[in-house]
Design a protein around this motif. Sequence first.
Motif, PDB file in Angstrom:
ATOM      1  N   ILE A 269     -25.271 -11.770 -23.035  1.00  0.00           N
ATOM      2  CA  ILE A 269     -26.284 -11.865 -21.566  1.00  0.00           C
ATOM      3  C   ILE A 269     -25.461 -12.273 -20.619  1.00  0.00           C
ATOM      4  CG2 ILE A 269     -28.305 -12.849 -20.784  1.00  0.00           C
ATOM      5  CD1 ILE A 269     -29.165 -13.471 -23.742  1.00  0.00           C
ATOM      6  N   LEU A 270     -24.685 -13.238 -20.528  1.00  0.00           N
ATOM      7  CA  LEU A 270     -23.845 -13.294 -19.468  1.00  0.00           C
ATOM      8  C   LEU A 270     -23.162 -12.115 -19.035  1.00  0.00           C
ATOM      9  CD1 LEU A 270     -23.436 -16.032 -17.508  1.00  0.00           C
ATOM     10  CD2 LEU A 270     -21.111 -16.194 -18.816  1.00  0.00           C
ATOM     11  N   LEU A 271     -22.264 -11.693 -19.952  1.00  0.00           N
ATOM     12  CA  LEU A 271     -21.259 -10.437 -19.659  1.00  0.00           C
ATOM     13  C   LEU A 271     -22.143  -9.195 -18.919  1.00  0.00           C
ATOM     14  CD1 LEU A 271     -19.028 -10.683 -22.452  1.00  0.00           C
ATOM     15  CD2 LEU A 271     -18.499 -11.458 -20.227  1.00  0.00           C
ATOM     16  N   SER A 272     -23.453  -8.953 -19.681  1.00  0.00           N
ATOM     17  CA  SER A 272     -23.997  -7.954 -19.297  1.00  0.00           C
ATOM     18  C   SER A 272     -24.843  -8.317 -17.787  1.00  0.00           C
ATOM     19  CB  SER A 272     -25.347  -7.730 -20.358  1.00  0.00           C
ATOM     20  OG  SER A 272     -26.341  -7.496 -19.920  1.00  0.00           O
ATOM     21  N   ARG A 273     -25.097  -9.433 -17.596  1.00  0.00           N
ATOM     22  CA  ARG A 273     -25.757  -9.766 -16.172  1.00  0.00           C
ATOM     23  C   ARG A 273     -24.607  -9.560 -15.144  1.00  0.00           C
ATOM     24  NH1 ARG A 273     -28.211 -15.474 -15.877  1.00  0.00           N
ATOM     25  NH2 ARG A 273     -29.679 -14.521 -17.192  1.00  0.00           N
ATOM     26  N   TYR A 274     -23.182  -9.786 -15.223  1.00  0.00           N
ATOM     27  CA  TYR A 274     -22.415  -9.578 -14.264  1.00  0.00           C
ATOM     28  C   TYR A 274     -21.438  -8.387 -14.687  1.00  0.00           C
ATOM     29  CZ  TYR A 274     -23.893 -14.235 -13.663  1.00  0.00           C
ATOM     30  OH  TYR A 274     -24.771 -15.543 -13.177  1.00  0.00           O
ATOM     31  N   GLY A 275     -21.902  -7.348 -15.517  1.00  0.00           N
ATOM     32  CA  GLY A 275     -21.301  -6.311 -15.736  1.00  0.00           C
ATOM     33  C   GLY A 275     -19.774  -6.460 -16.145  1.00  0.00           C
ATOM     34  N   LEU A 276     -19.553  -7.556 -16.793  1.00  0.00           N
ATOM     35  CA  LEU A 276     -18.122  -7.911 -17.242  1.00  0.00           C
ATOM     36  C   LEU A 276     -17.887  -7.202 -18.875  1.00  0.00           C
ATOM     37  CD1 LEU A 276     -18.056 -11.653 -16.098  1.00  0.00           C
ATOM     38  CD2 LEU A 276     -16.999  -9.636 -14.987  1.00  0.00           C
ATOM     39  N   GLU A 277     -16.430  -7.059 -18.986  1.00  0.00           N
ATOM     40  CA  GLU A 277     -16.249  -6.770 -20.349  1.00  0.00           C
ATOM     41  C   GLU A 277     -16.037  -7.938 -21.205  1.00  0.00           C
ATOM     42  OE1 GLU A 277     -13.537  -3.598 -20.527  1.00  0.00           O
ATOM     43  OE2 GLU A 277     -14.721  -2.190 -19.436  1.00  0.00           O
ATOM     44  N   SER A 278     -15.491  -9.054 -20.563  1.00  0.00           N
ATOM     45  CA  SER A 278     -15.006 -10.113 -21.244  1.00  0.00           C
ATOM     46  C   SER A 278     -15.229 -11.233 -20.306  1.00  0.00           C
ATOM     47  CB  SER A 278     -13.586 -10.125 -21.970  1.00  0.00           C
ATOM     48  OG  SER A 278     -12.593 -10.111 -21.089  1.00  0.00           O
ATOM     49  N   VAL A 279     -15.117 -12.466 -21.020  1.00  0.00           N
ATOM     50  CA  VAL A 279     -15.281 -13.586 -20.301  1.00  0.00           C
ATOM     51  C   VAL A 279     -13.850 -13.794 -19.235  1.00  0.00           C
ATOM     52  CG1 VAL A 279     -15.304 -16.348 -20.363  1.00  0.00           C
ATOM     53  CG2 VAL A 279     -16.537 -14.893 -21.774  1.00  0.00           C
ATOM     54  N   GLU A 280     -12.695 -13.606 -20.022  1.00  0.00           N
ATOM     55  CA  GLU A 280     -11.498 -13.772 -19.591  1.00  0.00           C
ATOM     56  C   GLU A 280     -11.567 -12.782 -18.495  1.00  0.00           C
ATOM     57  OE1 GLU A 280     -11.836 -13.621 -22.657  1.00  0.00           O
ATOM     58  OE2 GLU A 280     -11.306 -15.759 -23.073  1.00  0.00           O
ATOM     59  N   GLY A 281     -11.880 -11.495 -18.392  1.00  0.00           N
ATOM     60  CA  GLY A 281     -11.926 -10.463 -17.336  1.00  0.00           C
ATOM     61  C   GLY A 281     -12.581 -11.140 -16.264  1.00  0.00           C
ATOM     62  N   GLY A 282     -13.853 -11.733 -16.465  1.00  0.00           N
ATOM     63  CA  GLY A 282     -14.643 -12.533 -15.495  1.00  0.00           C
ATOM     64  C   GLY A 282     -13.690 -13.527 -14.754  1.00  0.00           C
ATOM     65  N   MET A 283     -13.037 -14.175 -15.557  1.00  0.00           N
ATOM     66  CA  MET A 283     -12.274 -15.299 -15.029  1.00  0.00           C
ATOM     67  C   MET A 283     -11.585 -14.933 -13.914  1.00  0.00           C
ATOM     68  SD  MET A 283     -13.558 -18.171 -16.122  1.00  0.00           S
ATOM     69  CE  MET A 283     -12.204 -19.394 -15.889  1.00  0.00           C
ATOM     70  N   LYS A 284     -10.745 -13.604 -14.405  1.00  0.00           N
ATOM     71  CA  LYS A 284      -9.478 -13.058 -13.699  1.00  0.00           C
ATOM     72  C   LYS A 284     -10.310 -12.459 -12.388  1.00  0.00           C
ATOM     73  CE  LYS A 284      -5.675 -10.467 -14.457  1.00  0.00           C
ATOM     74  NZ  LYS A 284      -5.057  -9.132 -15.429  1.00  0.00           N
ATOM     75  N   GLN A 285     -11.350 -12.001 -12.529  1.00  0.00           N
ATOM     76  CA  GLN A 285     -12.019 -11.468 -11.514  1.00  0.00           C
ATOM     77  C   GLN A 285     -12.424 -12.346 -10.491  1.00  0.00           C
ATOM     78  OE1 GLN A 285     -14.856  -8.507 -13.103  1.00  0.00           O
ATOM     79  NE2 GLN A 285     -15.990  -8.659 -11.411  1.00  0.00           N
ATOM     80  N   GLY A 286     -12.953 -13.630 -10.963  1.00  0.00           N
ATOM     81  CA  GLY A 286     -13.264 -14.705 -10.219  1.00  0.00           C
ATOM     82  C   GLY A 286     -12.194 -15.248  -9.386  1.00  0.00           C
ATOM     83  N   GLU A 287     -10.874 -15.167  -9.905  1.00  0.00           N
ATOM     84  CA  GLU A 287      -9.624 -15.667  -9.181  1.00  0.00           C
ATOM     85  C   GLU A 287      -9.430 -14.815  -8.218  1.00  0.00           C
ATOM     86  OE1 GLU A 287      -6.886 -16.331 -12.405  1.00  0.00           O
ATOM     87  OE2 GLU A 287      -8.260 -17.824 -13.195  1.00  0.00           O
ATOM     88  N   GLN A 288      -9.513 -13.285  -8.673  1.00  0.00           N
ATOM     89  CA  GLN A 288      -8.956 -12.386  -7.382  1.00  0.00           C
ATOM     90  C   GLN A 288     -10.117 -12.347  -6.249  1.00  0.00           C
ATOM     91  OE1 GLN A 288      -9.572  -8.840  -9.682  1.00  0.00           O
ATOM     92  NE2 GLN A 288      -7.668  -8.845 -10.350  1.00  0.00           N
ATOM     93  N   TYR A 289     -11.561 -12.815  -6.771  1.00  0.00           N
ATOM     94  CA  TYR A 289     -12.323 -12.956  -5.578  1.00  0.00           C
ATOM     95  C   TYR A 289     -12.181 -13.957  -4.650  1.00  0.00           C
ATOM     96  CZ  TYR A 289     -17.041 -13.046  -3.523  1.00  0.00           C
ATOM     97  OH  TYR A 289     -17.965 -13.387  -2.437  1.00  0.00           O
ATOM     98  N   MET A 290     -11.734 -15.157  -5.164  1.00  0.00           N
ATOM     99  CA  MET A 290     -11.527 -16.426  -4.426  1.00  0.00           C
ATOM    100  C   MET A 290     -10.128 -16.121  -3.455  1.00  0.00           C
ATOM    101  SD  MET A 290     -13.331 -18.643  -5.116  1.00  0.00           S
ATOM    102  CE  MET A 290     -12.792 -20.168  -4.129  1.00  0.00           C
TER     103      MET A 290
END
Lengths: 730, 161
Positions: free
Chosen positions: A462-483
């Motif tokens: 649900i979480l991944l679909s909500r944020y359109g992410l493929e994986s949690v690790e990808g999301g973490m990386k994306q978050g770091e890039q965002y910061m």
Amino acid sequence: MKILKIELENFMCYSGTGNVILFTDGLNLILGGNGYGKTKLYDAFNWVLFDKITDQEGRLTISTNDIQEGLVSKRALADVEDNKEVTALVRLEVVNEKGKHITLQRSYKAMKLSGMEFSGSGKSILTISEKDEFEYKPLGLNGLDDIDGYIREQIIPLDILEYLWFQGERGIKRAVDTSNTQKLQQVINKLSYIDTWERFISATIDTDRRTKDKFDKAVRRSDKNKEKSNKLQRDLNFIQEKLGEIKRELEIHNQEIERTDEQMDDLRMSEGVREDLRNFRDEEYKLKRQLTETEKEYNDILDKANRDLFECFWVIHGTEHVAKKFEDLRETYIYSKHEDRRRAENGLPPIPKGNPSAAHINKMLKDERCNICNRPAEKGSEAYEHINMLLPENYPEVEDNFDPYLHEDALQNLGSSKYRVTHRSDAFKAAAEEIIQRYFVLKNKWKKLEEESRYTEEQKAILLSRYGLESVEGGMKQGEQYMSLSEKKAKLSKEIGKLEAKQEELQEEQNKKNKDLEDLLGDEMDPILSKQMKYFESLLSATKEAKEAQYNKLVDLLSRETNRHYEAINKYSGAFFGKVVFMQNSKGGYFPEIQNENGENVTNGMSTSQLLSMQFSILFAILSANKEYGFNKRYPLIADAPNSAFDAKKKKHLIRQIGTTFEQSIVMMFEYLENDPDRANRYKVDEEGISELLSTMHNEGVDVNVIMLDVPDGINSRDINELTVQIKNL
Amino acid sequence: MEENIIRKLMIKEPKFGKRYEYLFERFSRKWGGSEQDRRDRVKDFAKNYELYIYAFFLGLRKHKSVELEGSEKSRSNVMAIRDWKPEALRDYLVACTLAEDGTPFREYDFMKEGELDKKSFELREIVESYTNGGLSILEEEFKQDKAYFDKPFSFTEFVFE
């Protein structure tokens, strides 16, 4: 423009003739199950106007040449003889804004060669006719440009089409891409009159620049106070040069910040989401580790129990009576040996009574005298030897004069083993029960962990679909890039602030020096030129301010309208839905976010259906907010399955909003149908639901026209394309 | 080294009934293998002789001794008794066999080589008979409920029931 009628002949699943739908003002609902021809009908509208149908993604990308005989009803092709033609035809009747009745008829011919082989030109034929007082007369339009121009001017402007006609949720997401600030800005510009202000500003800048050039030339011609004016002019040139440098730097910084914004838009992820992802990942790792450990532990216990059967000797449980038999036999054997030994010992000469102690005997041996019979006993004499024999170590050896006990050692070993194996046998059962109990406790723990793990997996999806992410690790990386982009943007903004302050300072100095120069040359300058320059400067400033004010006004209006629609769709759902606020980015663009009552951004926590309802609301607002443009009153909305992500309540309120917002709307959907108890795998209209809708819409003053798409009984859904869809006007 | 009856019995390779070969196939790893391998194959006994020992004590506990005719004997064996592990358990099995035979141990000291040989065959038959009896009990349970021994701890619980 309004759509009056569509006729379909042998077009895809609409085989044969007589497939006619009449449309009315208000809400036209086309109800049909999956595979019942809703999307084909949507394709028919697009094909007749633009010679294209939709692809899997709902985009208008498939041309007639791409699909050819795929446009023609399979049933019609199956029925026709070899070397005969079948024509797929769609005829659309509309009335345009000027009240002119127009028909557009597009057809495509396919010839059946044999079996499943067909030939066709790959080109369709479009005929556009206009009605005069009595009849429709075909127009002699030549070429695609003529046709496109006619459609744009007389029927519907193509640049707003994607906001009015869309297929599925993907269509609306593409039309109102809220993650792309530029796209939203484009939409606002396209559907408003902001571009007019941009043209004003551009014209004013142009005129202002020309006036300044004239003024500069006049200055150069002047002789009075030449030295002073030259210096002022040099200063002004220097300032101008500096301002130019700052402008260029600002442009570079702004471009950079724009690029950063775009990258951030792609990665939009709040700290809260990162925190969610981090917690989620930690929880997932923890659960996985616990699962592995518990599984290993209970498997180890199972192994241990199997091993303990042998290594702790549980397997001998219940055989202790046999051990006792062995022990009896062995004791008999040992006793027998004891007896034999005793008998052998009995054969030795008896030790004399009153035998003196070893200390007395040793004294007699030392003194070489017998103190018992009181006479000498020299060393080596018989008497001395007799005394020596009285010492215990000199007693005669017991000789084993019995048969050897050959099995003694081996039986001793067996006896020791028997003791090892049996001495705790009364505790075996309790030990085994304890292990078994421990196993089941662990097994239950493992099952619970597995359930938790499954729940976590679901939450992850649900979480991944909500944020359109493929994986949690990808999301973490994306978050770091965002910061990191966020930090970069802050730095750039700071630089821009400094440059703008410098720019302002230089502009003030420039104004002052211009004033000095003007005063200096006042007498010689053409007063009209000075006035002109002042006038255009203030006009430019006023135009910019007016544009800004208009833009703000429009955004306010858009915001109010969006929230009106958003609230109407969501308020009955019972779930929190917040408020849509349009936020300005550093480039003056806008992006929407959903805020709670404390003004906090909660967009990332909203469900897919809430985000979709926001996009619908923005689209409705864009089309309806500007009363002058009034797209919602001028053109029909055509939507194919726009609301599958909504629950039943939200769907009803969305339909209601469509009905009340658009003068004419055509909505193809799966709702308001229920299983027909009299027919296998077929639907009938949910009369109660439709009645409720009709009553609601009637109260709003909106007419509702309901059409149902049906398929004859006994047809498997796989064969639906090969057969005909029936249109039922209800 | 002087021969004794225990050593002579220890070098014997006892057999089991042919008809029970499927039980060995089903519940034990014939040639050993790693613990993981055994677990993967859902086998409860790491070696054939473990199932053999299990069946012997089961027969002994339930007083079920079924004599094994030569023609019924399996061709495969379960290794010589001296190689069985753990050693204490192996010794206990031998002690029980001697006890069940009941010959006073002193008599073994007077037996000649040939007599010891003959006696050791008799003792081997005692081992085989109890094992055969134990295997027949397992077979009965297995036939009644084929899934019984698939449950965890079934062999442990069967010992204590």
